[in-house]
Scaffold this motif. Structure first.
Motif, short mmCIF file in Angstrom:
data_model
loop_
_atom_site.label_atom_id
_atom_site.label_comp_id
_atom_site.label_asym_id
_atom_site.label_seq_id
_atom_site.Cartn_x
_atom_site.Cartn_y
_atom_site.Cartn_z
N PRO A 1 18.52 -35.95 15.43
CA PRO A 1 17.43 -37.19 15.72
C PRO A 1 17.07 -37.58 17.20
N VAL A 2 15.52 -37.98 16.68
CA VAL A 2 15.15 -38.55 18.60
C VAL A 2 13.90 -39.29 17.65
N THR A 3 14.10 -40.64 17.59
CA THR A 3 13.25 -41.83 17.65
C THR A 3 12.60 -42.60 18.48
N THR A 4 11.15 -42.30 18.51
CA THR A 4 10.17 -43.49 19.85
C THR A 4 9.75 -44.49 19.36
N VAL B 1 9.75 -46.01 24.87
CA VAL B 1 11.89 -46.06 24.69
C VAL B 1 11.75 -45.01 23.37
N VAL B 2 12.89 -44.60 24.20
CA VAL B 2 14.01 -43.32 23.73
C VAL B 2 14.84 -43.16 22.77
N THR B 3 15.35 -42.97 21.63
CA THR B 3 16.90 -43.25 21.17
C THR B 3 17.35 -41.84 20.73
N TRP B 4 18.44 -41.60 20.81
CA TRP B 4 19.40 -40.44 20.38
C TRP B 4 20.02 -40.44 18.88
N VAL C 1 16.05 -54.26 24.79
CA VAL C 1 16.63 -52.64 24.82
C VAL C 1 17.45 -52.55 25.92
N GLU C 2 18.52 -51.71 26.44
CA GLU C 2 19.19 -51.29 27.89
C GLU C 2 19.31 -49.63 27.30
N GLY C 3 18.72 -49.56 28.51
CA GLY C 3 18.82 -47.90 28.57
C GLY C 3 18.69 -47.07 30.05
N VAL D 1 15.45 -44.59 28.13
CA VAL D 1 16.26 -43.70 27.33
C VAL D 1 17.06 -44.54 27.27
N ALA D 2 17.36 -45.48 25.45
CA ALA D 2 17.85 -46.35 25.78
C ALA D 2 19.20 -45.76 24.95
N ASN D 3 20.76 -46.76 25.05
CA ASN D 3 21.98 -46.35 24.14
C ASN D 3 22.27 -48.17 23.58
N GLU D 4 21.68 -48.89 23.97
CA GLU D 4 21.58 -50.46 23.24
C GLU D 4 20.86 -50.85 22.85
#
Lengths: 141, 141, 141, 141
Positions: free
Chosen positions: C28-31, C56-59, C78-80, C101-104
């Motif tokens: 899954p990819v959410t933008t 912003v993109v999250t995986w 958002v952090e990335g 590319v966010a990881n938090e």
DNA sequence: TTTT
DNA sequence: TTTT
């Protein structure tokens, strides 16, 4: 040009209304506490929650803004540096205090009414008259 | 999904070589100290310098990497969260310790030789055999 | 152990509801987009406001959480890392896109009702079955 | 008091010597590029490396410091905000540029000799004479 | 275009 | 206790 980085960033809720005081030379200092909650899962699937409390200190303009706009329970973003102070009380006991000296603050969430404070603003004017620059560590609290 | 932010970012120099220990369950913990120097000018033109010391703790893989690659004097970037622990010693005295629990570390500046440590690597293998997940606060130090 | 730091931290409001898609392999990819507003005063006393928009993109897991809990207008942290992608469209025109590319991710402000999505949850289950690890750049969007 | 956070933190190496120019009103602007290298392991055990390039812009005092102390290859920490500018060139083509507008910079690693620049310092004096405050976006580059 |  |  600095040679070291000491940066703290917090998002949390105020534990109580901020308190503003003044140094002998008239510089405003505002202090408040922030609770930051962390949640995580252990390997056996349990959910844990832990709240960490931080002492936040702000100076000058930001001190006035914090006093004026912040109140207990509010969610804020705070950025600053970590500072450890050591001192002895009148009975010779040693104390350590760890604080975030904040230089940025942002109110999060819905906008609350700014505190009604005609009184506050007036008293600020008076006290603020001596606004010479002082050392931060001059102020004992 | 967390509801609080507690982030610390430091750049500074190691005050001493890192120390690695193990929790009862075999999880590696490495601790070291970082000095961060801040310089600023006061209003009357004087230049000030202040050094702040931080206790850094790392766990698991990162603990091993820190033990293996870091040494006294090295410049590092460290990122983590601020943690206050309170405990009583055997005589009932209360203590507070403030630490950075780091989850990221970067060596800065020129590359130094990795520490020669065939011995180290071997001992890691042995001890590492019991690598079950434990609570971080299980470890008293 | 990384040798570079590439970190972006944003607080702002979602410009639209997030969109979730899947890579060919089922990841899954959410933008979504975030608007960050900056205000400052110029030397002649005017107040300026400027809004910057971020993609912003999250995986993976975070992508699902973002899809499930975020909606237009919400305030988030958002952090990335910052990522620039360059590609050519079918007509040979060159494009550049800059994304976080966010990881938090943290929801700020008052808690909203999680989106009612029994349907959503079900469909997640199905699609999620192929959750092998893939390269992030495998996904063209 | 701001209502949005837009923060970028980078550690990387300069791709070329910084360039300093002046706005029509005499405000110094220095630009340089930073390469940040990221390494990670894929699920099948392969090691990947990717370099991301950033355009950094500094203004005022910091612009002068960057020009004076930075040179190609040096490792730096840079902090600022992400800014996207869109413009049309003389032929009507649209362009987008993404930059880090830095407000903090730290040299990492060993100290290099400050660039010998009596000449530089002199020219600074002259140009600096008109140091009125201007809008950042006044400067086309 | 940088670095390791 | 580090570094510049």
């Amino acid at each position: 040009m600095s040679r070291g980085l000491n940066k703290v960033m917090l998002i949390g809720h105020l534990g109580r209304d901020p308190e503003m005081r003044y140094t002998p030379s008239g510089r405003p200092v505002t202090t408040f506490t922030i609770a930051t909650t962390r949640t995580w899962n252990t390997s056996n699937g349990e959910r844990h929650t832990e709240t960490e409390w931080f002492n936040v200190v702000t100076w000058g303009n930001l001190a006035e803004i914090c006093k004026q706009y912040l109140s207990k329970g509010q969610q804020v973003y705070v950025e600053g540096r970590l500072q450890t102070r050591r001192w002895e009380d009148s009975e010779g006991n040693k104390h350590t205090s760890v604080e975030i000296v904040a230089n940025e603050m942002m109110i999060l969430g819905e906008r609350r009414e700014p505190l009604s404070n005609n009184h506050f603003t007036e008293s600020l004017q008076e006290t603020h008259s001596t606004d010479e620059e002082i050392e931060e560590d001059e102020y004992p609290f």
